[in-house]
Motif scaffolding. Structure first.
Motif, PDB file in Angstrom:
ATOM      1  N   THR A   1       0.972  -1.111  -0.101  1.00  0.00           N
ATOM      2  CA  THR A   1      -0.015  -0.021   0.000  1.00  0.00           C
ATOM      3  C   THR A   1       1.029   1.219   0.073  1.00  0.00           C
ATOM      4  N   GLY A   2       2.074   1.128   0.528  1.00  0.00           N
ATOM      5  CA  GLY A   2       2.773   2.551   0.726  1.00  0.00           C
ATOM      6  C   GLY A   2       3.459   2.782  -0.729  1.00  0.00           C
ATOM      7  N   TYR A   3       4.064   1.566  -1.210  1.00  0.00           N
ATOM      8  CA  TYR A   3       4.826   1.697  -2.554  1.00  0.00           C
ATOM      9  C   TYR A   3       3.405   2.134  -3.592  1.00  0.00           C
ATOM     10  N   ASN A   4       2.414   1.389  -3.566  1.00  0.00           N
ATOM     11  CA  ASN A   4       1.569   1.764  -4.834  1.00  0.00           C
ATOM     12  C   ASN A   4       0.978   3.059  -4.527  1.00  0.00           C
ATOM     13  N   GLY A   5       0.758   3.262  -3.269  1.00  0.00           N
ATOM     14  CA  GLY A   5       0.105   4.836  -3.087  1.00  0.00           C
ATOM     15  C   GLY A   5       0.990   5.891  -3.523  1.00  0.00           C
ATOM     16  N   ILE A   6       2.199   5.853  -3.366  1.00  0.00           N
ATOM     17  CA  ILE A   6       2.900   6.809  -3.709  1.00  0.00           C
ATOM     18  C   ILE A   6       3.156   7.103  -5.427  1.00  0.00           C
ATOM     19  N   TYR A   7       3.434   5.615  -5.710  1.00  0.00           N
ATOM     20  CA  TYR A   7       3.439   5.212  -7.280  1.00  0.00           C
ATOM     21  C   TYR A   7       2.298   6.010  -8.067  1.00  0.00           C
TER      22      TYR A   7
ATOM     23  N   PRO B   1      -2.703   9.306   6.223  1.00  0.00           N
ATOM     24  CA  PRO B   1      -3.445   8.950   7.304  1.00  0.00           C
ATOM     25  C   PRO B   1      -3.060   7.764   7.874  1.00  0.00           C
ATOM     26  N   ASN B   2      -2.651   6.739   7.116  1.00  0.00           N
ATOM     27  CA  ASN B   2      -2.537   5.381   7.399  1.00  0.00           C
ATOM     28  C   ASN B   2      -1.356   4.926   8.398  1.00  0.00           C
ATOM     29  N   GLY B   3      -0.503   6.205   8.491  1.00  0.00           N
ATOM     30  CA  GLY B   3       0.738   5.859   9.234  1.00  0.00           C
ATOM     31  C   GLY B   3       1.766   5.864   8.618  1.00  0.00           C
ATOM     32  N   ILE B   4       1.853   5.816   7.316  1.00  0.00           N
ATOM     33  CA  ILE B   4       3.079   5.924   6.371  1.00  0.00           C
ATOM     34  C   ILE B   4       3.647   7.029   6.282  1.00  0.00           C
ATOM     35  N   VAL B   5       4.911   7.262   6.392  1.00  0.00           N
ATOM     36  CA  VAL B   5       5.663   8.757   6.197  1.00  0.00           C
ATOM     37  C   VAL B   5       6.559   8.497   5.034  1.00  0.00           C
ATOM     38  N   TYR B   6       6.651   9.546   4.235  1.00  0.00           N
ATOM     39  CA  TYR B   6       7.501   9.573   3.129  1.00  0.00           C
ATOM     40  C   TYR B   6       8.318  10.833   3.292  1.00  0.00           C
TER      41      TYR B   6
ATOM     42  N   GLU C   1      22.712   9.257 -27.831  1.00  0.00           N
ATOM     43  CA  GLU C   1      22.934  10.371 -27.436  1.00  0.00           C
ATOM     44  C   GLU C   1      22.998  10.289 -25.686  1.00  0.00           C
ATOM     45  N   ASP C   2      23.785  11.192 -24.956  1.00  0.00           N
ATOM     46  CA  ASP C   2      23.767  11.244 -23.637  1.00  0.00           C
ATOM     47  C   ASP C   2      22.416  11.950 -23.037  1.00  0.00           C
ATOM     48  N   VAL C   3      21.690  11.212 -22.146  1.00  0.00           N
ATOM     49  CA  VAL C   3      20.639  11.923 -21.711  1.00  0.00           C
ATOM     50  C   VAL C   3      20.766  12.199 -20.178  1.00  0.00           C
ATOM     51  N   THR C   4      20.567  13.580 -20.075  1.00  0.00           N
ATOM     52  CA  THR C   4      20.780  13.933 -18.414  1.00  0.00           C
ATOM     53  C   THR C   4      19.315  13.835 -17.506  1.00  0.00           C
ATOM     54  N   GLY C   5      19.384  13.201 -16.454  1.00  0.00           N
ATOM     55  CA  GLY C   5      18.157  12.942 -15.586  1.00  0.00           C
ATOM     56  C   GLY C   5      18.159  13.257 -14.195  1.00  0.00           C
ATOM     57  N   SER C   6      17.381  13.095 -13.537  1.00  0.00           N
ATOM     58  CA  SER C   6      17.415  13.308 -12.127  1.00  0.00           C
ATOM     59  C   SER C   6      16.958  12.204 -11.435  1.00  0.00           C
ATOM     60  N   ILE C   7      17.584  12.122 -10.166  1.00  0.00           N
ATOM     61  CA  ILE C   7      17.113  10.793  -9.200  1.00  0.00           C
ATOM     62  C   ILE C   7      16.368  11.435  -7.874  1.00  0.00           C
ATOM     63  N   TYR C   8      15.236  11.216  -7.547  1.00  0.00           N
ATOM     64  CA  TYR C   8      14.710  11.567  -6.119  1.00  0.00           C
ATOM     65  C   TYR C   8      14.716  10.539  -5.197  1.00  0.00           C
ATOM     66  N   LYS C   9      15.054  10.703  -3.958  1.00  0.00           N
ATOM     67  CA  LYS C   9      15.249   9.606  -2.975  1.00  0.00           C
ATOM     68  C   LYS C   9      13.914   9.661  -2.234  1.00  0.00           C
ATOM     69  N   ILE C  10      13.211   8.641  -1.664  1.00  0.00           N
ATOM     70  CA  ILE C  10      12.068   8.481  -1.095  1.00  0.00           C
ATOM     71  C   ILE C  10      12.252   7.587   0.108  1.00  0.00           C
ATOM     72  N   VAL C  11      12.485   8.113   1.329  1.00  0.00           N
ATOM     73  CA  VAL C  11      12.637   7.000   2.321  1.00  0.00           C
ATOM     74  C   VAL C  11      10.990   6.956   3.104  1.00  0.00           C
ATOM     75  N   MET C  12      10.419   5.600   2.825  1.00  0.00           N
ATOM     76  CA  MET C  12       9.428   5.310   3.334  1.00  0.00           C
ATOM     77  C   MET C  12       9.333   4.529   4.697  1.00  0.00           C
ATOM     78  N   LYS C  13       8.755   5.097   5.474  1.00  0.00           N
ATOM     79  CA  LYS C  13       8.622   4.412   6.912  1.00  0.00           C
ATOM     80  C   LYS C  13       7.166   4.058   7.049  1.00  0.00           C
ATOM     81  N   ILE C  14       7.014   2.827   7.411  1.00  0.00           N
ATOM     82  CA  ILE C  14       5.752   2.191   7.767  1.00  0.00           C
ATOM     83  C   ILE C  14       5.419   1.790   8.986  1.00  0.00           C
ATOM     84  N   PRO C  15       3.960   1.733   9.516  1.00  0.00           N
ATOM     85  CA  PRO C  15       3.996   0.924  10.769  1.00  0.00           C
ATOM     86  C   PRO C  15       4.299  -0.335  10.858  1.00  0.00           C
TER      87      PRO C  15
END
Length: 251
Positions: free
Chosen positions: A46-52, A99-104, A119-133
């Protein structure tokens, strides 16, 4: 003369009753304990799918991430709205409490150069630390999983970390029981009409994230940092999109 005394239970009968009560109690406790564990384990999906799903909805609305103002850009605000969450933080880091207690905790991690194509492609990476009950066992008081969101890779992908460290105490890449995946090639899971007029149904093959990703893409190494290692796993053997599945549907 009427006998006014009734025969009492013998000691053997009382012991049998006590034994039955003890067995039923032990069975109930075991079932309840397993049910609680399964309920906590469902938080990973639910945590992974919710943020996705929230990220996908923000993309559909045309919102873009801001690496310098992540805490207050339209993209983040939309995620907060979809999850009915509360937001704290500033600059390039934001904490989203659902509300379900998951913190991102989401932050801009780094930029990269993808040199796999012509061709070279420039991209970005965002980190999400998911804490769950999580069910408290031993020294583990909470479960944490690091997720990496790559908006510029294959139209956007959310990768669970395969490295266990201070930000990740469960390797979700290999946990099919917690977060199963399958590769959707357009026909899997659907009944399609055949040339003879009948119908053919292709059952999904469920596996963990690592195997599914490797089968569809191969190893993911960006700027000498390995996000998915496919050593010993067949690569580029299947084409399609990775889909997460509720583990309760297959276990």
């Amino acid at each position: 003369m009427i006998n006014k005394f009734r025969r009492a239970f013998s000691l053997a009968e009382l012991l049998i009753v006590i034994a039955i009560i003890a067995i039923v109690t032990a069975m109930s406790f075991t079932i309840a304990k397993k049910g609680i564990k399964n309920a906590y384990n469902l938080f990973f999906y639910t945590g992974y799918n919710g943020i996705y799903e929230a990220i996908g909805d923000a993309i559909d609305y045309g919102y873009a991430l801001s690496s310098t103002n992540l805490s207050n850009c339209d993209f983040t605000n939309h995620i907060v709205k979809i999850l009915s969450a509360e937001k704290t933080g500033s600059g390039n880091s934001v904490q989203i409490s659902a509300p379900n207690g998951i913190v991102y905790t989401m932050s801009f991690l780094t930029s990269y150069i993808d040199d796999r194509g012509e061709e070279d492609v420039t991209g970005s990476i965002y980190k999400i630390v998911m804490k769950i009950p999580y069910q408290k066992t031993g020294n583990i008081k909470e479960a944490k999983v690091s997720l990496y969101y790559l908006p510029d890779y294959n139209n956007g992908i959310l990768i669970p970390s395969g490295v266990i460290n201070t930000d990740n105490n469960i390797n979700l890449q290999i946990r099919k029981d917690l977060l199963p995946f399958y590769i959707d090639d357009g026909s899997v899971g659907r009944s399609l009409e055949t040339s003879s007029g009948g119908y053919n149904y292709t059952k999904p093959t469920y596996t963990n994230f690592k195997t599914a990703f490797c089968n569809a893409n191969g190893s993911l190494v960006l700027d000498n940092n390995t996000y998915v290692s496919c050593t010993g796993i067949a690569t580029n053997s299947k084409k399609g999109l990775l889909k997460a599945v509720n583990p309760r549907k297959i276990f």
